[in-house]
Design a protein around this motif. Structure first.
Motif, PDB file in Angstrom:
ATOM      1  N   THR A  72       0.817  -1.152  -0.002  1.00 58.16           N
ATOM      2  CA  THR A  72       0.023   0.075  -0.176  1.00 58.16           C
ATOM      3  C   THR A  72       0.897   1.341  -0.266  1.00 58.16           C
ATOM      4  O   THR A  72       0.692   2.038  -0.734  1.00 58.16           O
ATOM      5  CB  THR A  72      -0.852  -0.024   1.013  1.00 58.16           C
ATOM      6  OG1 THR A  72      -1.932  -1.038   1.055  1.00 58.16           O
ATOM      7  CG2 THR A  72      -1.791   1.171   1.349  1.00 58.16           C
ATOM      8  N   LEU A  73       2.005   1.285   0.677  1.00 57.62           N
ATOM      9  CA  LEU A  73       2.719   2.514   0.918  1.00 57.62           C
ATOM     10  C   LEU A  73       3.500   2.551  -0.626  1.00 57.62           C
ATOM     11  O   LEU A  73       3.580   3.603  -0.999  1.00 57.62           O
ATOM     12  CB  LEU A  73       3.853   2.410   2.090  1.00 57.62           C
ATOM     13  CG  LEU A  73       4.410   3.734   2.275  1.00 57.62           C
ATOM     14  CD1 LEU A  73       3.705   4.873   2.706  1.00 57.62           C
ATOM     15  CD2 LEU A  73       5.321   3.467   3.556  1.00 57.62           C
ATOM     16  N   SER A  74       4.046   1.437  -0.885  1.00 55.67           N
ATOM     17  CA  SER A  74       4.867   1.402  -1.982  1.00 55.67           C
ATOM     18  C   SER A  74       4.121   1.953  -3.384  1.00 55.67           C
ATOM     19  O   SER A  74       4.504   2.428  -4.262  1.00 55.67           O
ATOM     20  CB  SER A  74       5.275   0.115  -2.410  1.00 55.67           C
ATOM     21  OG  SER A  74       6.072  -0.254  -1.543  1.00 55.67           O
ATOM     22  N   VAL A  75       2.753   1.668  -3.462  1.00 53.63           N
ATOM     23  CA  VAL A  75       1.818   2.085  -4.341  1.00 53.63           C
ATOM     24  C   VAL A  75       1.224   3.610  -4.185  1.00 53.63           C
ATOM     25  O   VAL A  75       1.500   4.482  -5.024  1.00 53.63           O
ATOM     26  CB  VAL A  75       0.572   1.138  -4.582  1.00 53.63           C
ATOM     27  CG1 VAL A  75      -0.366   1.913  -5.477  1.00 53.63           C
ATOM     28  CG2 VAL A  75       1.138   0.067  -5.145  1.00 53.63           C
ATOM     29  N   PHE A  76       1.219   3.820  -2.861  1.00 52.92           N
ATOM     30  CA  PHE A  76       0.640   5.327  -2.495  1.00 52.92           C
ATOM     31  C   PHE A  76       1.266   6.422  -2.777  1.00 52.92           C
ATOM     32  O   PHE A  76       1.234   7.407  -3.174  1.00 52.92           O
ATOM     33  CB  PHE A  76      -0.089   5.179  -0.999  1.00 52.92           C
ATOM     34  CG  PHE A  76      -0.469   6.597  -0.978  1.00 52.92           C
ATOM     35  CD1 PHE A  76      -1.749   6.881  -1.169  1.00 52.92           C
ATOM     36  CD2 PHE A  76       0.291   7.479   0.024  1.00 52.92           C
ATOM     37  CE1 PHE A  76      -2.283   8.089  -0.766  1.00 52.92           C
ATOM     38  CE2 PHE A  76      -0.122   8.740   0.255  1.00 52.92           C
ATOM     39  CZ  PHE A  76      -1.437   9.181  -0.007  1.00 52.92           C
ATOM     40  N   VAL A  77       2.797   6.288  -2.364  1.00 53.84           N
ATOM     41  CA  VAL A  77       3.736   7.309  -2.485  1.00 53.84           C
ATOM     42  C   VAL A  77       3.831   7.650  -4.076  1.00 53.84           C
ATOM     43  O   VAL A  77       3.839   8.742  -4.198  1.00 53.84           O
ATOM     44  CB  VAL A  77       5.033   6.953  -1.808  1.00 53.84           C
ATOM     45  CG1 VAL A  77       5.965   7.937  -1.903  1.00 53.84           C
ATOM     46  CG2 VAL A  77       4.839   6.702  -0.459  1.00 53.84           C
ATOM     47  N   PRO A  78       4.359   6.748  -4.727  1.00 55.12           N
ATOM     48  CA  PRO A  78       4.239   7.423  -6.241  1.00 55.12           C
ATOM     49  C   PRO A  78       2.846   8.003  -6.729  1.00 55.12           C
ATOM     50  O   PRO A  78       2.717   8.867  -7.492  1.00 55.12           O
ATOM     51  CB  PRO A  78       4.736   6.105  -6.990  1.00 55.12           C
ATOM     52  CG  PRO A  78       5.304   5.296  -6.137  1.00 55.12           C
ATOM     53  CD  PRO A  78       4.543   5.549  -4.930  1.00 55.12           C
ATOM     54  N   PHE A  79       1.680   7.417  -6.357  1.00 50.97           N
ATOM     55  CA  PHE A  79       0.454   7.730  -6.655  1.00 50.97           C
ATOM     56  C   PHE A  79       0.089   9.371  -6.131  1.00 50.97           C
ATOM     57  O   PHE A  79      -0.129  10.208  -7.080  1.00 50.97           O
ATOM     58  CB  PHE A  79      -0.735   7.131  -6.176  1.00 50.97           C
ATOM     59  CG  PHE A  79      -1.868   7.556  -6.242  1.00 50.97           C
ATOM     60  CD1 PHE A  79      -2.805   7.424  -7.532  1.00 50.97           C
ATOM     61  CD2 PHE A  79      -2.697   8.300  -5.411  1.00 50.97           C
ATOM     62  CE1 PHE A  79      -4.084   7.942  -7.631  1.00 50.97           C
ATOM     63  CE2 PHE A  79      -3.962   9.082  -5.431  1.00 50.97           C
ATOM     64  CZ  PHE A  79      -4.626   8.714  -6.613  1.00 50.97           C
ATOM     65  N   ALA A  80       0.725   9.556  -4.967  1.00 49.93           N
ATOM     66  CA  ALA A  80       0.489  10.841  -4.366  1.00 49.93           C
ATOM     67  C   ALA A  80       1.335  11.900  -5.054  1.00 49.93           C
ATOM     68  O   ALA A  80       1.068  13.075  -5.281  1.00 49.93           O
ATOM     69  CB  ALA A  80       0.807  10.732  -2.871  1.00 49.93           C
ATOM     70  N   VAL A  81       2.523  11.437  -5.326  1.00 52.61           N
ATOM     71  CA  VAL A  81       3.662  12.381  -5.790  1.00 52.61           C
ATOM     72  C   VAL A  81       3.393  12.766  -7.434  1.00 52.61           C
ATOM     73  O   VAL A  81       3.224  13.892  -7.932  1.00 52.61           O
ATOM     74  CB  VAL A  81       5.113  11.952  -5.555  1.00 52.61           C
ATOM     75  CG1 VAL A  81       5.850  12.730  -6.394  1.00 52.61           C
ATOM     76  CG2 VAL A  81       5.406  11.808  -4.018  1.00 52.61           C
ATOM     77  N   PHE A  82       3.320  11.614  -8.101  1.00 52.08           N
ATOM     78  CA  PHE A  82       3.149  11.578  -9.465  1.00 52.08           C
ATOM     79  C   PHE A  82       1.897  12.177  -9.987  1.00 52.08           C
ATOM     80  O   PHE A  82       1.642  12.888 -11.054  1.00 52.08           O
ATOM     81  CB  PHE A  82       3.635  10.697 -10.580  1.00 52.08           C
ATOM     82  CG  PHE A  82       5.102  10.343  -9.867  1.00 52.08           C
ATOM     83  CD1 PHE A  82       6.159  11.549 -10.563  1.00 52.08           C
ATOM     84  CD2 PHE A  82       5.543   9.371  -9.470  1.00 52.08           C
ATOM     85  CE1 PHE A  82       7.506  11.128 -10.124  1.00 52.08           C
ATOM     86  CE2 PHE A  82       7.211   9.226  -9.114  1.00 52.08           C
ATOM     87  CZ  PHE A  82       7.910  10.122  -9.579  1.00 52.08           C
ATOM     88  N   TYR A  83       0.556  11.343  -9.496  1.00 56.23           N
ATOM     89  CA  TYR A  83      -0.716  11.528  -9.924  1.00 56.23           C
ATOM     90  C   TYR A  83      -1.462  12.820  -9.506  1.00 56.23           C
ATOM     91  O   TYR A  83      -2.067  13.529 -10.011  1.00 56.23           O
ATOM     92  CB  TYR A  83      -1.254  10.501  -9.748  1.00 56.23           C
ATOM     93  CG  TYR A  83      -2.949  10.231 -10.539  1.00 56.23           C
ATOM     94  CD1 TYR A  83      -2.892  10.316 -11.842  1.00 56.23           C
ATOM     95  CD2 TYR A  83      -3.866  10.787  -9.741  1.00 56.23           C
ATOM     96  CE1 TYR A  83      -4.259  10.348 -12.423  1.00 56.23           C
ATOM     97  CE2 TYR A  83      -5.207  10.785 -10.292  1.00 56.23           C
ATOM     98  CZ  TYR A  83      -5.397  10.431 -11.701  1.00 56.23           C
ATOM     99  OH  TYR A  83      -6.663  10.553 -12.218  1.00 56.23           O
ATOM    100  N   MET A  84      -1.307  12.796  -7.966  1.00 51.51           N
ATOM    101  CA  MET A  84      -1.943  13.941  -7.361  1.00 51.51           C
ATOM    102  C   MET A  84      -1.128  15.105  -6.996  1.00 51.51           C
ATOM    103  O   MET A  84      -1.411  16.188  -6.804  1.00 51.51           O
ATOM    104  CB  MET A  84      -2.258  13.408  -5.946  1.00 51.51           C
ATOM    105  CG  MET A  84      -3.251  12.335  -5.976  1.00 51.51           C
ATOM    106  SD  MET A  84      -5.047  12.771  -6.669  1.00 51.51           S
ATOM    107  CE  MET A  84      -5.585  13.637  -5.325  1.00 51.51           C
ATOM    108  N   GLY A  85       0.204  15.085  -7.448  1.00 52.90           N
ATOM    109  CA  GLY A  85       0.872  16.491  -7.371  1.00 52.90           C
ATOM    110  C   GLY A  85       1.523  16.602  -5.995  1.00 52.90           C
ATOM    111  O   GLY A  85       1.753  18.024  -5.730  1.00 52.90           O
ATOM    112  N   GLN A  86       1.190  15.749  -5.177  1.00 52.19           N
ATOM    113  CA  GLN A  86       1.771  16.287  -3.638  1.00 52.19           C
ATOM    114  C   GLN A  86       3.278  16.100  -3.596  1.00 52.19           C
ATOM    115  O   GLN A  86       4.112  15.431  -4.097  1.00 52.19           O
ATOM    116  CB  GLN A  86       1.293  15.342  -2.698  1.00 52.19           C
ATOM    117  CG  GLN A  86      -0.275  15.002  -2.661  1.00 52.19           C
ATOM    118  CD  GLN A  86      -0.945  16.366  -2.210  1.00 52.19           C
ATOM    119  OE1 GLN A  86      -0.691  16.772  -1.055  1.00 52.19           O
ATOM    120  NE2 GLN A  86      -1.760  16.821  -2.961  1.00 52.19           N
TER     121      GLN A  86
END
Length: 109
Positions: A72-86
Motif C-alpha cells: 500500500t505504501l509502495s503504491v501510494f507514494v508514487p500515486f501521491a507524488v506523480f498523480y496527485m502532485g503532492q
C-alpha cells in the motif's frame, strides 16, 4: 509470487478508487464519486480476494496484512507524488522504516 503480484495490482485499483476522485471528480456530486469509486473497487476486490486466498497458508494472516501494508505504501507514494502532485516528504521514508520494522517482527518467527 502470485500473491504479491495480485496484491500490487489490487492496490493500484484501491488507491485510485479511494483517492483519484479527489482530483478528477472534485466538482461532481458525491454520489457520482461514490459510484465511480465502487466501480473501480470492484476490480480491486477481484484481485485482492484471490491474492489473499492464494497467500493464506503460504503466509500467516499477520504476514499477509503486513505485506499488504508495505505494498500500500509502495503504491501510494508514487500515486501521491506523480498523480496527485503532492510533495515528496521524508515522512514517507519514516513510515517505510516503521513498516520495515513491522516486516522484521512479523517474519522473524
Amino acid at each position: 509470487m502470485r500473491t504479491i503480484v495480485l496484491l500490487v495490482m489490487s492496490n493500484v485499483f484501491m488507491t485510485f478508487a479511494w483517492y483519484a476522485h479527489l482530483k478528477n471528480l472534485r466538482s461532481a456530486p458525491l454520489l457520482v464519486a461514490v459510484l465511480a469509486s465502487w466501480g473501480i473497487a470492484l476490480f480491486e476486490y477481484l484481485l485482492q480476494v484471490p491474492a489473499n486466498r492464494a497467500g493464506y497458508g503460504v503466509f500467516s494472516l499477520g504476514q499477509l496484512k503486513i505485506i499488504q501494508e508495505v505494498i500500500t505504501l509502495s503504491v501510494f507514494v508514487p500515486f501521491a507524488v506523480f498523480y496527485m502532485g503532492q510533495p515528496l516528504k521524508l515522512d514517507y521514508l519514516w513510515a517505510g522504516c516503521c513498516l520495515a520494522g513491522a516486516v522484521f517482527f512479523i517474519f522473524r518467527s
